[in-house]
Design a protein around this motif. Sequence first.
Motif, mmCIF file in Angstrom:
data_model
loop_
_atom_site.group_PDB
_atom_site.id
_atom_site.type_symbol
_atom_site.label_atom_id
_atom_site.label_comp_id
_atom_site.label_asym_id
_atom_site.label_seq_id
_atom_site.Cartn_x
_atom_site.Cartn_y
_atom_site.Cartn_z
ATOM 1 N N HIS A 105 -13.725 -6.821 -2.970
ATOM 2 C CA HIS A 105 -12.908 -6.057 -4.290
ATOM 3 C C HIS A 105 -12.090 -5.765 -4.593
ATOM 4 O O HIS A 105 -12.007 -5.133 -5.685
ATOM 5 N N LEU A 106 -10.861 -6.332 -3.918
ATOM 6 C CA LEU A 106 -9.854 -6.387 -4.654
ATOM 7 C C LEU A 106 -9.573 -8.026 -5.739
ATOM 8 O O LEU A 106 -8.257 -8.317 -6.328
ATOM 9 N N GLY A 107 -10.691 -8.554 -5.586
ATOM 10 C CA GLY A 107 -10.445 -9.706 -7.075
ATOM 11 C C GLY A 107 -9.900 -10.883 -6.286
ATOM 12 O O GLY A 107 -9.749 -11.451 -4.907
ATOM 13 N N ASP A 108 -8.830 -11.566 -7.225
ATOM 14 C CA ASP A 108 -7.941 -12.364 -6.782
ATOM 15 C C ASP A 108 -6.649 -11.980 -6.473
ATOM 16 O O ASP A 108 -5.643 -12.226 -7.032
ATOM 17 N N PHE A 109 -6.723 -11.596 -6.003
ATOM 18 C CA PHE A 109 -5.491 -11.161 -5.383
ATOM 19 C C PHE A 109 -4.921 -11.360 -4.916
ATOM 20 O O PHE A 109 -5.225 -12.565 -3.795
ATOM 21 N N ASP A 110 -3.406 -12.069 -4.610
ATOM 22 C CA ASP A 110 -2.208 -12.784 -4.114
ATOM 23 C C ASP A 110 -0.736 -11.645 -4.041
ATOM 24 O O ASP A 110 -0.155 -11.318 -5.614
ATOM 25 N N LEU A 166 -5.248 9.665 1.784
ATOM 26 C CA LEU A 166 -5.820 8.476 0.920
ATOM 27 C C LEU A 166 -4.404 7.579 0.680
ATOM 28 O O LEU A 166 -3.267 7.668 0.210
ATOM 29 N N LEU A 167 -5.219 6.425 1.157
ATOM 30 C CA LEU A 167 -4.179 4.955 1.272
ATOM 31 C C LEU A 167 -4.605 3.917 0.054
ATOM 32 O O LEU A 167 -5.952 4.088 -0.825
ATOM 33 N N GLY A 168 -3.585 3.718 -0.897
ATOM 34 C CA GLY A 168 -3.834 3.001 -1.825
ATOM 35 C C GLY A 168 -3.490 1.514 -1.314
ATOM 36 O O GLY A 168 -2.456 1.240 -0.873
ATOM 37 N N MET A 169 -4.353 0.607 -1.305
ATOM 38 C CA MET A 169 -4.817 -0.419 -0.814
ATOM 39 C C MET A 169 -4.468 -1.557 -1.536
ATOM 40 O O MET A 169 -5.163 -1.749 -3.101
ATOM 41 N N GLY A 170 -3.610 -2.926 -1.682
ATOM 42 C CA GLY A 170 -3.616 -4.042 -2.730
ATOM 43 C C GLY A 170 -2.783 -3.249 -3.963
ATOM 44 O O GLY A 170 -3.362 -3.400 -5.425
ATOM 45 N N LEU A 171 -1.528 -2.800 -4.357
ATOM 46 C CA LEU A 171 -1.273 -2.226 -5.185
ATOM 47 C C LEU A 171 -0.908 -3.480 -5.376
ATOM 48 O O LEU A 171 0.259 -4.376 -4.912
ATOM 49 N N ARG A 172 -0.837 -3.490 -7.540
ATOM 50 C CA ARG A 172 -0.181 -4.817 -7.625
ATOM 51 C C ARG A 172 1.070 -4.461 -8.448
ATOM 52 O O ARG A 172 1.762 -5.288 -9.096
ATOM 53 N N ARG A 173 1.292 -3.255 -8.343
ATOM 54 C CA ARG A 173 2.664 -3.406 -10.002
ATOM 55 C C ARG A 173 2.491 -1.044 -9.270
ATOM 56 O O ARG A 173 2.558 -0.569 -8.553
ATOM 57 N N ASN A 174 3.821 -0.802 -9.840
ATOM 58 C CA ASN A 174 4.213 0.234 -9.638
ATOM 59 C C ASN A 174 4.426 0.856 -10.955
ATOM 60 O O ASN A 174 5.052 0.828 -11.333
ATOM 61 N N GLY A 209 0.958 -1.418 -0.026
ATOM 62 C CA GLY A 209 -0.079 -0.091 0.433
ATOM 63 C C GLY A 209 0.989 1.410 -0.030
ATOM 64 O O GLY A 209 1.657 1.389 -0.548
ATOM 65 N N ILE A 210 -0.202 2.504 -0.306
ATOM 66 C CA ILE A 210 0.473 3.847 0.528
ATOM 67 C C ILE A 210 0.168 4.708 0.958
ATOM 68 O O ILE A 210 -1.386 4.619 0.514
ATOM 69 N N GLU A 268 -6.819 8.254 -9.456
ATOM 70 C CA GLU A 268 -5.841 7.255 -10.380
ATOM 71 C C GLU A 268 -4.642 6.814 -10.756
ATOM 72 O O GLU A 268 -4.606 5.430 -11.238
ATOM 73 N N ALA A 269 -4.023 7.049 -9.891
ATOM 74 C CA ALA A 269 -2.571 6.810 -9.579
ATOM 75 C C ALA A 269 -2.749 5.545 -9.122
ATOM 76 O O ALA A 269 -2.380 4.411 -9.272
ATOM 77 N N ILE A 270 -3.254 5.772 -8.017
ATOM 78 C CA ILE A 270 -3.799 4.200 -7.002
ATOM 79 C C ILE A 270 -4.366 3.126 -7.952
ATOM 80 O O ILE A 270 -4.565 1.867 -8.563
ATOM 81 N N ARG A 271 -5.804 3.511 -8.865
ATOM 82 C CA ARG A 271 -6.542 2.612 -9.826
ATOM 83 C C ARG A 271 -5.613 2.008 -10.413
ATOM 84 O O ARG A 271 -4.740 0.565 -10.920
ATOM 85 N N SER A 272 -4.667 2.653 -11.367
ATOM 86 C CA SER A 272 -3.720 2.442 -12.751
ATOM 87 C C SER A 272 -2.699 1.325 -12.099
ATOM 88 O O SER A 272 -1.967 0.653 -12.906
ATOM 89 N N ALA A 273 -2.012 1.549 -10.907
ATOM 90 C CA ALA A 273 -1.135 0.615 -10.090
ATOM 91 C C ALA A 273 -2.149 -1.111 -9.609
ATOM 92 O O ALA A 273 -2.080 -1.465 -8.890
ATOM 93 N N GLY A 274 -3.516 -0.403 -9.923
ATOM 94 C CA GLY A 274 -4.121 -1.643 -9.093
ATOM 95 C C GLY A 274 -4.496 -2.266 -8.042
ATOM 96 O O GLY A 274 -4.707 -2.798 -7.148
ATOM 97 N N GLY A 275 -4.618 -0.732 -7.577
ATOM 98 C CA GLY A 275 -5.334 -0.379 -6.665
ATOM 99 C C GLY A 275 -6.845 0.309 -6.238
ATOM 100 O O GLY A 275 -7.026 0.087 -7.044
#
Length: 293
Positions: free
Chosen positions: A280-285, A76-84, A62-63, A177-184
């Motif tokens: 809300h994160l779906g298939d998060f691993d 603002l928390l960005g949770m479950g970030l998958r990529r930078n 997260g961030i 938008e930045a958080i969403r673009s990182a998959g969070g």
Amino acid sequence: MIDLHSHSSASDGMFSPKESAEYAISKKLKVWALTDHDTTDGLSEAAKVCAESDSEIIFVPGIEINIRWPSGEFHLLGMGLRRNSKELQDVVEMATENRRNRNQEIVERMQKDGIEVTYEQIEEMFSESQIGRPHFASFLMKIGKVKHRQDAFDRFLGKGRPYYVSHDGEDLDVAVEAIRSAGGIPVLAHPLSLYVSWGKMDETIEKIKSHGVEGLEAWHPAARINEGFKLEELAHKLGMFVTAGSDFHGKGVRADRHLGKTSGDRKIDDRFWFEELAPHLGDFDFRETEWCK
């Protein structure tokens, strides 16, 4: 027991990302999120420790992004970030530049007060990428100007004190938008910090939700237990999911901040992950994210 809000020395925590992950594992947390201020620098180190451990801990990259806001503080928390993502990197770079400018002004205020120090010396003392007020507090302790970190904030670094410098934040839409673009997923952190009266809380949070913020951190040590219940009820009324965190920065940093615990020193129930955030994160691993590659 889980924790969806904590910090490492990649921003203003005491433990390194590796030590933070090891501490979360030692506390037998089922789910643990690292949400450093305006940086993702600690995520890879923390993710790899969790992935290589014998525990079954779920790591949530997260961030915590500072948002431009007229009163109080909006984080603002960005949770479950998958990529930078490029968008997230741009937000971090802007925040880093703003923070450096703020830090330089803090140094100038110290110099005017007779303290012989340069910003370069502060940077050399601390290896973290995000130097902030806690590091200046540690410096003031080192030179004997204060006895402990809280004393530094109470006398010099807190709002309205001699070395306090306000800082600009990111535009909410850009951060979302930045958080969403990182998959969070964007989550409003500790909403009481917005400094909004309860009479205006509903409309304020509803407006924030309209910008794409999906979750609300109803449970935080800065909120009383009855306030946590009120915020959780409000979130669900507005169609937002609820999270809970400790805002842990390290042992002894704040008496009310303990990993895995929140308002009223209550243990954080795992429903905030399994019933609230995770769906809300779906298939998060986390092992499949960029941070573990």
